[in-house]
Design an enzyme around this catalytic site. Structure first.
Site, mmCIF file in Angstrom:
data_model
loop_
_atom_site.group_PDB
_atom_site.id
_atom_site.type_symbol
_atom_site.label_atom_id
_atom_site.label_comp_id
_atom_site.label_asym_id
_atom_site.label_seq_id
_atom_site.Cartn_x
_atom_site.Cartn_y
_atom_site.Cartn_z
ATOM 1 N N VAL A 167 45.992 40.413 38.157
ATOM 2 C CA VAL A 167 44.940 40.842 39.076
ATOM 3 C C VAL A 167 43.725 39.965 38.818
ATOM 4 O O VAL A 167 43.466 39.560 37.682
ATOM 5 C CB VAL A 167 44.593 42.337 38.886
ATOM 6 N N CYS A 168 42.998 39.661 39.884
ATOM 7 C CA CYS A 168 41.748 38.917 39.779
ATOM 8 C C CYS A 168 42.010 37.519 39.194
ATOM 9 O O CYS A 168 43.018 36.887 39.513
ATOM 10 C CB CYS A 168 40.750 39.723 38.956
ATOM 11 N N THR A 169 41.154 37.050 38.295
ATOM 12 C CA THR A 169 41.338 35.714 37.725
ATOM 13 C C THR A 169 42.442 35.664 36.681
ATOM 14 O O THR A 169 42.669 34.623 36.070
ATOM 15 C CB THR A 169 40.026 35.202 37.111
ATOM 16 N N ALA A 217 44.178 40.345 44.282
ATOM 17 C CA ALA A 217 42.857 39.745 44.420
ATOM 18 C C ALA A 217 41.898 40.400 43.416
ATOM 19 O O ALA A 217 42.324 40.967 42.411
ATOM 20 C CB ALA A 217 42.377 39.873 45.863
#
Length: 286
Positions: A167-169, A217
């Site tokens: 998730v995310c970076t 994201a």
């Protein structure tokens, strides 16, 4: 009622409220040990009956034995991890480990200093895993990308994992481990433009699935991501039940949430704030 009995009942009740799929058997065993009222005993029977009613719904797989490893590293973003963790840990029978990159099982502090206690170290985890999960962050993410033992562990687990996820970076970490080459993937909007540096094909979606690579994201997208994986493992109706349990029915009080829907002045300023983070990730892709 004694204090011990009151604590027993309150503990059983709160466990059922927080995670009924996991707590039914435990709560029943606890209540059996105490002197409880007929009303509470009847409510417990109703809860158990409802559990069996759920099992009868077509497409629901109530029980499983999934192995989940969720990476913890100093400076991770807490909501990246906590949102998916809620849904994974609510799958009855699943074993969810919080795996630290550190040498001890000391609590690991997030980027905003929310410390979470790990359950295992890297060397404690034996594959194959059903879910290998990596959360994101900023400077903490860059540091773990530069930590070769952690990157090697991710690459090794990915060889046999059923789902390789982030998730995310956290997708930057997967990219550093060589797992995104030629794969469709997403990330936090602040790092999205860096995905091609790792050979990935950037996709602007909350959740992107490419084979057994599943990326979410930024931050809050971890909730959608977690439900997507639960649906894949246990069926959509099980995921629907967990969504209801979490009362995940967002009604944001302000506009925005993406660069395209946020006031341009705010979006431009925020985007500029991520310039150094993007460059850090690009340097690590070399």
């Amino acid at each position: 009622m004694t204090l011990d009995r009151r604590s027993l009942l309150l503990g059983a009740g709160s466990a059922l409220f927080a995670a009924p799929f996991l707590a039914i058997a435990q709560a029943a065993a606890q209540i059996a040990k105490g002197d409880i009222s007929p009303a509470l005993a009847a409510a417990q029977k109703e809860t158990e009956a409802a559990h069996f009613d759920l099992m009868k719904i077509e497409g629901i797989k109530m029980h499983g034995n999934e192995k989940v490893a969720m990476l913890l590293y100093p400076g991770f973003t807490a909501l990246d991890l906590v949102g998916p963790h809620f849904f994974f840990a609510c799958m009855m029978g699943a074993k969810v480990d919080l795996v630290t990159t550190q040498d001890s099982l000391a609590p690991v502090a997030s980027d905003l200093q929310l410390a979470i206690e790990p359950t295992a170290k890297l060397e404690d985890i034996e594959g194959p895993l059903d879910i290998m999960f990596v959360p994101g962050g900023t400077t903490g993410t860059a540091k773990v990308m530069a930590d070769q033992p952690s990157v090697d562990w991710i690459a090794k687990q990915a060889e046999t994992a059923r789902y390789i996820t982030s998730v995310c970076t956290g997708s930057m970490i997967l990219g550093k481990a060589g797992l995104l080459n030629g794969k469709r993937a997403t990330s936090h909007w602040g790092a999205h433009a860096v995905l091609p540096d790792f050979g990935a094909i950037p996709v602007d979606k909350r959740v992107v699935v490419d084979g057994n690579i599943i990326t979410g994201a930024g931050v809050s997208a971890g909730l959608d991501f977690g439900l997507s994986i639960v649906a894949a493992l246990r069926g959509k109706k099980y995921a629907e039940a967990l969504r209801l349990q979490a009362e995940y029915a967002p009604e944001p009080p302000v506009d925005g949430g993406t660069l395209a829907t946020t006031d341009p002045a705010v979006a431009d300023a925020m985007n500029g704030m991520f310039a150094s983070t993007r460059e850090q990730f690009r340097q690590l892709a070399i």
